[in-house]
Scaffold this motif. Sequence first.
Motif, PDB file in Angstrom:
ATOM      1  N   UNK A 162      34.308  26.795  39.167  1.00 49.95           N
ATOM      2  CA  UNK A 162      33.501  27.988  38.915  1.00 49.95           C
ATOM      3  C   UNK A 162      34.318  29.003  38.125  1.00 49.95           C
ATOM      4  N   UNK A 163      35.582  29.169  38.497  1.00 52.77           N
ATOM      5  CA  UNK A 163      36.471  30.105  37.810  1.00 52.77           C
ATOM      6  C   UNK A 163      36.593  29.775  36.326  1.00 52.77           C
ATOM      7  N   UNK A 164      36.827  28.506  36.009  1.00 57.70           N
ATOM      8  CA  UNK A 164      37.029  28.102  34.617  1.00 57.70           C
ATOM      9  C   UNK A 164      35.816  28.439  33.757  1.00 57.70           C
ATOM     10  N   UNK A 165      34.636  28.148  34.256  1.00 55.43           N
ATOM     11  CA  UNK A 165      33.417  28.419  33.500  1.00 55.43           C
ATOM     12  C   UNK A 165      33.158  29.921  33.415  1.00 55.43           C
ATOM     13  N   UNK A 166      33.322  30.604  34.513  1.00 58.55           N
ATOM     14  CA  UNK A 166      33.020  32.032  34.578  1.00 58.55           C
ATOM     15  C   UNK A 166      33.964  32.863  33.719  1.00 58.55           C
ATOM     16  N   UNK A 167      35.251  32.556  33.734  1.00 61.95           N
ATOM     17  CA  UNK A 167      36.202  33.342  32.955  1.00 61.95           C
ATOM     18  C   UNK A 167      35.858  33.278  31.466  1.00 61.95           C
ATOM     19  N   UNK A 168      35.545  32.084  30.975  1.00 67.70           N
ATOM     20  CA  UNK A 168      35.162  31.948  29.557  1.00 67.70           C
ATOM     21  C   UNK A 168      33.974  32.855  29.236  1.00 67.70           C
ATOM     22  N   UNK A 169      32.956  32.843  30.093  1.00 73.10           N
ATOM     23  CA  UNK A 169      31.761  33.653  29.859  1.00 73.10           C
ATOM     24  C   UNK A 169      32.061  35.145  29.952  1.00 73.10           C
ATOM     25  N   UNK A 170      32.890  35.540  30.890  1.00 77.08           N
ATOM     26  CA  UNK A 170      33.216  36.952  31.065  1.00 77.08           C
ATOM     27  C   UNK A 170      34.008  37.487  29.881  1.00 77.08           C
ATOM     28  N   UNK A 171      34.930  36.678  29.355  1.00 78.03           N
ATOM     29  CA  UNK A 171      35.698  37.103  28.187  1.00 78.03           C
ATOM     30  C   UNK A 171      34.759  37.238  26.987  1.00 78.03           C
ATOM     31  N   UNK A 172      33.834  36.309  26.840  1.00 79.71           N
ATOM     32  CA  UNK A 172      32.856  36.393  25.746  1.00 79.71           C
ATOM     33  C   UNK A 172      32.011  37.656  25.860  1.00 79.71           C
ATOM     34  N   UNK A 173      31.559  37.964  27.059  1.00 78.47           N
ATOM     35  CA  UNK A 173      30.752  39.168  27.272  1.00 78.47           C
ATOM     36  C   UNK A 173      31.575  40.426  26.997  1.00 78.47           C
TER      37      UNK A 173
END
Length: 179
Positions: free
Chosen positions: A62-73
């Motif tokens: 979950x962390x790996x997927x979420x961090x990518x999305x949060x950095x993009x946002x």
Amino acid sequence: DALDRADAAEAEGEEMAARAARFEAEARSAQTQLHEVGAATGPPIDMAQVTDEETGLFNEAFFAVTLEKRVSAARRGLRPLSLALLEPVEDVQGDAARAVVDRDVAECILDTLRDSDIACRLAGPMLAVILEDTPENGAIWTLERLRRRISEELPGRTLWVGLSCYPAYGFDADQLITQ
């Protein structure tokens, strides 16, 4: 024209962050319902796929997927983001400090952080915290509050912390983790 495009991009980033926060809140709510009721009332949710069984925190996948999305946002909305890697330890006064990750530490983390912040269990004794819309100085204050809470509620324990912030330390998830 550029200001209008920037305003539109900021509004889009805020909308995406709000949707992500709602998703995470729904996931946490579903997790709480599973623990309290013992079974979901709606479609079955396999929380084991996104949570760590020992701590109840989100897991490394979950962390790996979420961090990518949060950095993009954060990039789209031109907002700061902080990533902290935590290692809770005990017996720091003794000869051999040892890492301790358990539900007590997880509860201190969840009780201290905002609902929009994300806490995850990584491999071994490591935890990660993603603090959205939080610059470095805000992250330092948050992590200090967390360290104090753990040392007060769990005597003999403290946190070792590494902090990295977007955009100051890196522009993507890999750079933030490396820093």
